[in-house]
Design a protein around this motif. Structure first.
Motif, PDB file in Angstrom:
ATOM      1  N   ASP A   1       0.836  -1.205   0.000  1.00 40.00           N
ATOM      2  CA  ASP A   1       0.000   0.000   0.000  1.00 40.00           C
ATOM      3  C   ASP A   1       0.871   1.255   0.000  1.00 40.00           C
ATOM      4  O   ASP A   1       0.552   2.241  -0.660  1.00 40.00           O
ATOM      5  N   MET A   2       1.960   1.205   0.740  1.00 39.95           N
ATOM      6  CA  MET A   2       2.834   2.370   0.850  1.00 39.95           C
ATOM      7  C   MET A   2       3.626   2.621  -0.434  1.00 39.95           C
ATOM      8  O   MET A   2       4.005   3.739  -0.715  1.00 39.95           O
ATOM      9  N   ARG A   3       3.880   1.555  -1.179  1.00 40.14           N
ATOM     10  CA  ARG A   3       4.656   1.711  -2.415  1.00 40.14           C
ATOM     11  C   ARG A   3       3.776   1.958  -3.632  1.00 40.14           C
ATOM     12  O   ARG A   3       4.290   2.114  -4.731  1.00 40.14           O
ATOM     13  N   GLU A   4       2.456   2.016  -3.441  1.00 35.81           N
ATOM     14  CA  GLU A   4       1.557   2.270  -4.567  1.00 35.81           C
ATOM     15  C   GLU A   4       1.787   3.690  -5.090  1.00 35.81           C
ATOM     16  O   GLU A   4       1.706   4.662  -4.350  1.00 35.81           O
ATOM     17  N   GLY A   5       2.096   3.799  -6.381  1.00 32.17           N
ATOM     18  CA  GLY A   5       2.344   5.100  -6.989  1.00 32.17           C
ATOM     19  C   GLY A   5       3.766   5.614  -6.781  1.00 32.17           C
ATOM     20  O   GLY A   5       4.078   6.737  -7.148  1.00 32.17           O
ATOM     21  N   LEU A   6       4.622   4.798  -6.205  1.00 33.34           N
ATOM     22  CA  LEU A   6       6.000   5.210  -5.942  1.00 33.34           C
ATOM     23  C   LEU A   6       6.887   4.968  -7.159  1.00 33.34           C
ATOM     24  O   LEU A   6       6.834   3.909  -7.776  1.00 33.34           O
TER      25      LEU A   6
ATOM     26  N   GLU B   1      10.439  16.995   8.907  1.00 35.52           N
ATOM     27  CA  GLU B   1      10.687  18.362   8.456  1.00 35.52           C
ATOM     28  C   GLU B   1       9.658  18.842   7.437  1.00 35.52           C
ATOM     29  O   GLU B   1       9.518  20.037   7.220  1.00 35.52           O
ATOM     30  N   ASN B   2       8.954  17.919   6.764  1.00 36.16           N
ATOM     31  CA  ASN B   2       7.980  18.267   5.730  1.00 36.16           C
ATOM     32  C   ASN B   2       6.633  17.606   6.029  1.00 36.16           C
ATOM     33  O   ASN B   2       6.249  16.642   5.356  1.00 36.16           O
ATOM     34  N   PRO B   3       5.886  18.125   7.010  1.00 40.51           N
ATOM     35  CA  PRO B   3       4.635  17.468   7.399  1.00 40.51           C
ATOM     36  C   PRO B   3       3.564  17.464   6.298  1.00 40.51           C
ATOM     37  O   PRO B   3       2.750  16.544   6.240  1.00 40.51           O
ATOM     38  N   VAL B   4       3.560  18.450   5.414  1.00 37.39           N
ATOM     39  CA  VAL B   4       2.548  18.492   4.346  1.00 37.39           C
ATOM     40  C   VAL B   4       2.772  17.342   3.369  1.00 37.39           C
ATOM     41  O   VAL B   4       1.837  16.622   2.994  1.00 37.39           O
ATOM     42  N   ILE B   5       4.027  17.130   2.976  1.00 41.12           N
ATOM     43  CA  ILE B   5       4.363  16.033   2.061  1.00 41.12           C
ATOM     44  C   ILE B   5       4.116  14.697   2.751  1.00 41.12           C
ATOM     45  O   ILE B   5       3.571  13.768   2.152  1.00 41.12           O
ATOM     46  N   ALA B   6       4.505  14.609   4.027  1.00 44.06           N
ATOM     47  CA  ALA B   6       4.303  13.372   4.788  1.00 44.06           C
ATOM     48  C   ALA B   6       2.825  13.025   4.874  1.00 44.06           C
ATOM     49  O   ALA B   6       2.440  11.863   4.721  1.00 44.06           O
ATOM     50  N   LYS B   7       1.974  14.028   5.085  1.00 47.32           N
ATOM     51  CA  LYS B   7       0.528  13.791   5.168  1.00 47.32           C
ATOM     52  C   LYS B   7      -0.002  13.291   3.830  1.00 47.32           C
ATOM     53  O   LYS B   7      -0.821  12.362   3.789  1.00 47.32           O
ATOM     54  N   THR B   8       0.464  13.867   2.735  1.00 47.53           N
ATOM     55  CA  THR B   8       0.025  13.438   1.402  1.00 47.53           C
ATOM     56  C   THR B   8       0.411  11.984   1.148  1.00 47.53           C
ATOM     57  O   THR B   8      -0.393  11.191   0.650  1.00 47.53           O
ATOM     58  N   ILE B   9       1.650  11.618   1.491  1.00 47.85           N
ATOM     59  CA  ILE B   9       2.137  10.249   1.274  1.00 47.85           C
ATOM     60  C   ILE B   9       1.337   9.255   2.117  1.00 47.85           C
ATOM     61  O   ILE B   9       0.891   8.224   1.624  1.00 47.85           O
ATOM     62  N   THR B  10       1.143   9.579   3.398  1.00 48.95           N
ATOM     63  CA  THR B  10       0.428   8.650   4.277  1.00 48.95           C
ATOM     64  C   THR B  10      -1.051   8.539   3.901  1.00 48.95           C
ATOM     65  O   THR B  10      -1.626   7.457   3.996  1.00 48.95           O
ATOM     66  N   GLU B  11      -1.664   9.636   3.454  1.00 51.55           N
ATOM     67  CA  GLU B  11      -3.062   9.573   3.009  1.00 51.55           C
ATOM     68  C   GLU B  11      -3.199   8.661   1.792  1.00 51.55           C
ATOM     69  O   GLU B  11      -4.150   7.900   1.690  1.00 51.55           O
ATOM     70  N   LYS B  12      -2.235   8.746   0.863  1.00 49.90           N
ATOM     71  CA  LYS B  12      -2.266   7.883  -0.323  1.00 49.90           C
ATOM     72  C   LYS B  12      -2.160   6.415   0.103  1.00 49.90           C
ATOM     73  O   LYS B  12      -2.870   5.560  -0.416  1.00 49.90           O
ATOM     74  N   ALA B  13      -1.298   6.125   1.064  1.00 51.86           N
ATOM     75  CA  ALA B  13      -1.140   4.755   1.560  1.00 51.86           C
ATOM     76  C   ALA B  13      -2.412   4.278   2.253  1.00 51.86           C
ATOM     77  O   ALA B  13      -2.831   3.126   2.077  1.00 51.86           O
ATOM     78  N   LEU B  14      -3.049   5.140   3.028  1.00 53.52           N
ATOM     79  CA  LEU B  14      -4.279   4.768   3.728  1.00 53.52           C
ATOM     80  C   LEU B  14      -5.420   4.513   2.741  1.00 53.52           C
ATOM     81  O   LEU B  14      -6.196   3.566   2.911  1.00 53.52           O
ATOM     82  N   ILE B  15      -5.509   5.337   1.702  1.00 55.02           N
ATOM     83  CA  ILE B  15      -6.541   5.131   0.677  1.00 55.02           C
ATOM     84  C   ILE B  15      -6.304   3.809  -0.048  1.00 55.02           C
ATOM     85  O   ILE B  15      -7.241   3.062  -0.328  1.00 55.02           O
ATOM     86  N   ALA B  16      -5.031   3.499  -0.342  1.00 60.37           N
ATOM     87  CA  ALA B  16      -4.700   2.229  -0.996  1.00 60.37           C
ATOM     88  C   ALA B  16      -5.090   1.046  -0.106  1.00 60.37           C
ATOM     89  O   ALA B  16      -5.608   0.035  -0.589  1.00 60.37           O
TER      90      ALA B  16
END
Length: 174
Positions: free
Chosen positions: A79-84, A128-143
Motif C-alpha cells: 500500500d505504501m509503495r503504490e504510486g511510488l 521536516e515536511n509534514p505536508v508532504i508526509a501527510k500526502t504520502i500517508t493519506e495515499k497509503a491509507l486510501i490504498a
C-alpha cells in the motif's frame, strides 16, 4: 522528489547509497535499482533493505501521528509503495551477484546499510515536511482501504456463487 545519499564504511571499503523517490497519482510501483552502475532488474539486498525501511518509517509515522484508528485498517508495504517511483543506486567495493546475468545483488551487509540510511533520512524528511508526509500517508491509507474493500467484495461474490451452486430452497437463499 525525496533524495537520500550516504556513505558508510565497511570492512571491504566504503559503500555509497543513493535513492531518489517520488509518489504520483498512478497505482503502479516503478523501482529501478543499480549496483556499481549495473542495472539489477531482479533487485537484491539493497532493494530489500530499502523496502523494509520505507514500510517501517511510514508505519511509525502513521502510528505516532495517530492517522488511523487502531484496529480499523492495516497498511502494508505494498500500500505504501503504490504510486511510488524510485531509483536506488549502490556503489559496493566487492559486489556479489546471484546468477550469471548480474540481475540480483547478494551482499548481505548492503541490506542493513540501506535499511539504516533510508530509516534515518526518511524519518528526518517526514518530520521536516509534514505536508508532504501527510500526502504520502493519506495515499497509503486510501490504498489500504481500497484493498480491504476489494477483498470484501471478492469474498461476497465468492460466497454468493457458492450458495447459488448449492441450489437451496427459495426461503433459505439470500
Amino acid at each position: 522528489p525525496i533524495y537520500i545519499h550516504a556513505v558508510k564504511e565497511t570492512e571491504s571499503g566504503p559503500v555509497e547509497f543513493d535513492a531518489a523517490l517520488q509518489w504520483n497519482d498512478t497505482y503502479t510501483e516503478a523501482l529501478y535499482s543499480y549496483v556499481n552502475n549495473i542495472s539489477t532488474r531482479m533487485g537484491g539486498t539493497h532493494v530489500t533493505g530499502f523496502s523494509t525501511a520505507l514500510t517501517r518509517v511510514l508505519n511509525n509515522y502513521i502510528k505516532n501521528h495517530q492517522l488511523v484508528k487502531t484496529g480499523k485498517i492495516s497498511v502494508t508495504g505494498e500500500d505504501m509503495r503504490e504510486g511510488l517511483t524510485a531509483v536506488i543506486a549502490v556503489k559496493v567495493p566487492n559486489p556479489q551477484f546471484e546468477g550469471q546475468t548480474k540481475q540480483r545483488l547478494g551482499n548481505s551487509e548492503v541490506a542493513s546499510i540501506a535499511q539504516q540510511v533510508v530509516g534515518e533520512e526518511l524519518t528526518t524528511f517526514l518530520d521536516e515536511n509534514p505536508v508532504i508526509a501527510k500526502t504520502i500517508t493519506e495515499k497509503a491509507l486510501i490504498a489500504a482501504q481500497a484493498r480491504e474493500a476489494a477483498k470484501k467484495a471478492r469474498e461476497l461474490t465468492l460466497r454468493k456463487t457458492a450458495l447459488d451452486s448449492a441450489r437451496l430452497p427459495g426461503k433459505l437463499t439470500d
